[in-house]
Write a protein that holds these residues in place. Structure first.
Motif, PDB file in Angstrom:
ATOM      1  N   PHE A  91      12.653 -25.484   7.205  1.00 60.03           N
ATOM      2  CA  PHE A  91      12.000 -24.796   6.630  1.00 60.03           C
ATOM      3  C   PHE A  91      12.226 -22.878   7.753  1.00 60.03           C
ATOM      4  N   MET A  92      11.975 -23.597   8.889  1.00 60.20           N
ATOM      5  CA  MET A  92      12.067 -22.519   9.935  1.00 60.20           C
ATOM      6  C   MET A  92      13.143 -21.689  10.259  1.00 60.20           C
ATOM      7  N   PRO A  93      14.797 -22.417  10.653  1.00 58.35           N
ATOM      8  CA  PRO A  93      15.394 -21.413  10.961  1.00 58.35           C
ATOM      9  C   PRO A  93      16.226 -21.405   9.343  1.00 58.35           C
ATOM     10  N   LEU A  94      15.486 -21.536   8.093  1.00 59.16           N
ATOM     11  CA  LEU A  94      15.841 -20.419   7.668  1.00 59.16           C
ATOM     12  C   LEU A  94      15.404 -19.555   7.278  1.00 59.16           C
ATOM     13  N   GLN A  95      13.973 -19.660   6.998  1.00 62.90           N
ATOM     14  CA  GLN A  95      12.607 -18.239   7.501  1.00 62.90           C
ATOM     15  C   GLN A  95      13.357 -17.775   8.071  1.00 62.90           C
ATOM     16  N   VAL A  96      13.900 -17.348   9.415  1.00 66.30           N
ATOM     17  CA  VAL A  96      13.970 -17.238  10.596  1.00 66.30           C
ATOM     18  C   VAL A  96      15.444 -15.779  10.147  1.00 66.30           C
ATOM     19  N   ALA A  97      16.346 -16.523   9.427  1.00 72.55           N
ATOM     20  CA  ALA A  97      17.478 -16.544   9.108  1.00 72.55           C
ATOM     21  C   ALA A  97      17.431 -15.321   8.348  1.00 72.55           C
ATOM     22  N   LYS A  98      16.473 -14.933   7.408  1.00 73.34           N
ATOM     23  CA  LYS A  98      16.821 -14.748   5.916  1.00 73.34           C
ATOM     24  C   LYS A  98      15.437 -13.385   6.007  1.00 73.34           C
ATOM     25  N   VAL A  99      14.631 -13.718   6.792  1.00 72.85           N
ATOM     26  CA  VAL A  99      13.384 -13.048   7.024  1.00 72.85           C
ATOM     27  C   VAL A  99      12.915 -11.287   7.292  1.00 72.85           C
ATOM     28  N   ALA A 100      14.611 -10.706   7.830  1.00 72.79           N
ATOM     29  CA  ALA A 100      15.301  -9.886   7.724  1.00 72.79           C
ATOM     30  C   ALA A 100      15.324  -8.756   6.737  1.00 72.79           C
ATOM     31  N   GLU A 101      16.129  -9.889   5.533  1.00 79.28           N
ATOM     32  CA  GLU A 101      16.523  -9.378   4.584  1.00 79.28           C
ATOM     33  C   GLU A 101      15.635  -9.171   3.261  1.00 79.28           C
ATOM     34  N   HIS A 102      14.228  -9.593   4.011  1.00 76.37           N
ATOM     35  CA  HIS A 102      13.037  -9.030   3.174  1.00 76.37           C
ATOM     36  C   HIS A 102      12.094  -7.643   3.878  1.00 76.37           C
ATOM     37  N   ALA A 103      12.539  -6.945   4.691  1.00 74.51           N
ATOM     38  CA  ALA A 103      12.197  -6.212   5.413  1.00 74.51           C
ATOM     39  C   ALA A 103      11.377  -4.684   5.099  1.00 74.51           C
ATOM     40  N   ASN A 104      12.207  -4.044   3.895  1.00 78.85           N
ATOM     41  CA  ASN A 104      12.392  -3.332   2.700  1.00 78.85           C
ATOM     42  C   ASN A 104      10.279  -2.854   2.723  1.00 78.85           C
ATOM     43  N   LEU A 105      10.047  -1.656   3.345  1.00 78.38           N
ATOM     44  CA  LEU A 105       8.556  -1.361   2.952  1.00 78.38           C
ATOM     45  C   LEU A 105       8.440  -1.024   1.627  1.00 78.38           C
ATOM     46  N   ILE A 106       6.989  -1.508   1.830  1.00 82.96           N
ATOM     47  CA  ILE A 106       6.168  -1.249   0.586  1.00 82.96           C
ATOM     48  C   ILE A 106       6.250   0.445   0.142  1.00 82.96           C
ATOM     49  N   PRO A 107       6.311   0.445  -0.607  1.00 77.70           N
ATOM     50  CA  PRO A 107       6.566   2.001  -1.266  1.00 77.70           C
ATOM     51  C   PRO A 107       4.659   2.790  -1.037  1.00 77.70           C
ATOM     52  N   GLY A 108       4.837   3.488   0.200  1.00 76.56           N
ATOM     53  CA  GLY A 108       3.643   4.487   0.582  1.00 76.56           C
ATOM     54  C   GLY A 108       2.834   3.952   1.802  1.00 76.56           C
ATOM     55  N   THR A 109       3.696   2.811   2.364  1.00 81.05           N
ATOM     56  CA  THR A 109       3.721   2.249   3.799  1.00 81.05           C
ATOM     57  C   THR A 109       3.724   3.212   4.866  1.00 81.05           C
ATOM     58  N   LEU A 110       4.657   3.762   4.930  1.00 84.93           N
ATOM     59  CA  LEU A 110       4.343   5.169   6.266  1.00 84.93           C
ATOM     60  C   LEU A 110       3.418   6.073   5.984  1.00 84.93           C
ATOM     61  N   ASP A 111       3.247   6.810   5.026  1.00 83.75           N
ATOM     62  CA  ASP A 111       2.962   7.716   4.679  1.00 83.75           C
ATOM     63  C   ASP A 111       0.787   7.028   4.730  1.00 83.75           C
ATOM     64  N   VAL A 112       1.108   5.912   4.491  1.00 83.12           N
ATOM     65  CA  VAL A 112      -0.741   5.035   4.980  1.00 83.12           C
ATOM     66  C   VAL A 112      -1.091   5.493   6.198  1.00 83.12           C
ATOM     67  N   VAL A 113       0.310   5.082   6.859  1.00 80.82           N
ATOM     68  CA  VAL A 113       0.386   4.402   8.134  1.00 80.82           C
ATOM     69  C   VAL A 113      -0.076   6.024   9.040  1.00 80.82           C
ATOM     70  N   ALA A 114      -0.164   7.253   8.396  1.00 80.29           N
ATOM     71  CA  ALA A 114       0.648   7.949   9.198  1.00 80.29           C
ATOM     72  C   ALA A 114      -0.618   9.071   9.258  1.00 80.29           C
ATOM     73  N   ALA A 115      -1.689   8.502   8.019  1.00 78.11           N
ATOM     74  CA  ALA A 115      -2.507   9.701   7.152  1.00 78.11           C
ATOM     75  C   ALA A 115      -3.883   8.514   8.063  1.00 78.11           C
ATOM     76  N   LEU A 116      -3.439   7.033   8.414  1.00 77.77           N
ATOM     77  CA  LEU A 116      -5.119   6.605   9.648  1.00 77.77           C
ATOM     78  C   LEU A 116      -4.763   6.811  11.120  1.00 77.77           C
ATOM     79  N   ARG A 117      -3.200   7.031  11.402  1.00 81.12           N
ATOM     80  CA  ARG A 117      -3.437   7.665  12.759  1.00 81.12           C
ATOM     81  C   ARG A 117      -4.399   9.096  13.157  1.00 81.12           C
ATOM     82  N   ALA A 118      -3.693   9.939  11.710  1.00 83.07           N
ATOM     83  CA  ALA A 118      -4.398  10.698  12.174  1.00 83.07           C
ATOM     84  C   ALA A 118      -5.748  10.897  12.000  1.00 83.07           C
ATOM     85  N   GLN A 119      -6.320  10.211  11.989  1.00 83.00           N
ATOM     86  CA  GLN A 119      -7.592   9.825  11.945  1.00 83.00           C
ATOM     87  C   GLN A 119      -8.152   9.032  13.044  1.00 83.00           C
TER      88      GLN A 119
END
Length: 271
Positions: A91-119
């Motif tokens: 499992f491990m080498p397969l996961q290491v090789a493939k994980v970056a292919e699944h790194a797209n952010l879930i919609p809203g992540t950047l806006d929410v993180v920015a709003a949290l940091r603003a607080q």
């Protein structure tokens, strides 16, 4: 006396901030069982223990009654530690090789993180992924704009991972949060919510972006309200025994939860 407000939010990774539907780990579990033992597990079976460290996850899949029965029929014995080790090392080498292919952010992540940091809320994170996998995922997520203040992997701590509180509490230490009651754990898995409870934090379960609904981002965006309600119900059923303080669809819905928690803290409530 200073008014108590949320000081830190600790996010899970797959299914929470990246990898809508949490497909990177689940598809690799299926592949690892197949490659090492020519043994088939379903995607649904691979999803059941999601949130655990990956060795423990493989063990838990093997203990599912249906999987255990098929394994016994096929090999004439129960799955043992040597089997788990072999599947994990596949499992491990397969996961290491493939994980970056699944790194797209879930919609809203950047806006929410920015709003949290603003607080002035600090951004923590922890994962069922071991450090070797996180080392591949972190730069891929950073390239998309997500860089938390703290990252704890499941094998970073001698005390272990979920459902224990240890990774969440290491975030508290690293982030300098002064009160666990002013921290929030956001996760798409039952062990991740239990982790937050054990750490004394507010817990927020994600119904539609993660493992329990198992939707792709396209399926989510194109679903009818009836289809979304069905997916929500499926996830709620999975979460019912861990009693998350809040249940929301995705990270995009988090700001209203933080506002509500702040009001409850002002009123003297604790998780």
């Amino acid at each position: 006396m200073m008014t108590k407000q949320v000081q830190a939010v600790i996010f899970d990774w797959a299914g929470t901030v990246v990898d809508f539907g949490s497909f990177a780990p689940t598809t690799i579990f299926v592949e690892a069982f197949r490659r090492e033992y020519d043994f088939e597990i379903s995607l649904a079976e691979a999803r059941v223990p999601m949130g655990l460290g990956k060795w423990d996850h493989i063990k838990a899949v093997g203990e599912l009654p249906e999987v255990a029965a098929r394994w016994q029929d096929r090999f004439g014995r129960a799955m043992n530690t040597e089997d788990i080790d072999k599947i994990y090392h596949t499992f491990m080498p397969l996961q290491v090789a493939k994980v970056a292919e699944h790194a797209n952010l879930i919609p809203g992540t950047l806006d929410v993180v920015a709003a949290l940091r603003a607080q002035n809320i600090r951004i923590g994170s922890c994962s069922g992924y071991p450090r070797v996998v996180m080392n591949e995922l972190l730069p891929a997520a950073a390239a998309r704009g997500f860089e938390p203040d703290c990252v704890v992997a499941t094998d970073d701590l001698a005390a272990g991972g979920r459902p224990g509180p240890f990774m969440a509490l290491q975030n508290v230490i690293n982030l300098g949060a002064g009160d666990v009651a002013c921290c929030v754990k956001v996760d798409d898995s039952v062990p991740g919510i239990e982790e937050g409870h054990h750490a004394g934090m507010w817990t927020v379960a994600l119904l539609l972006s993660g493992n329990e609904a198992g939707l792709t981002e396209a399926e989510y965006l194109n679903a009818s309200e009836a289809q979304l309600n069905s997916a929500r119900e499926k996830a709620r059923n999975a979460f019912q025994h861990c009693r998350a303080h809040y249940q929301i669809d995705t990270i995009a819905n988090l700001p209203a939860v933080i506002l509500d928690i702040n009001q409850r803290l002002v009123a003297g409530e604790r998780p």
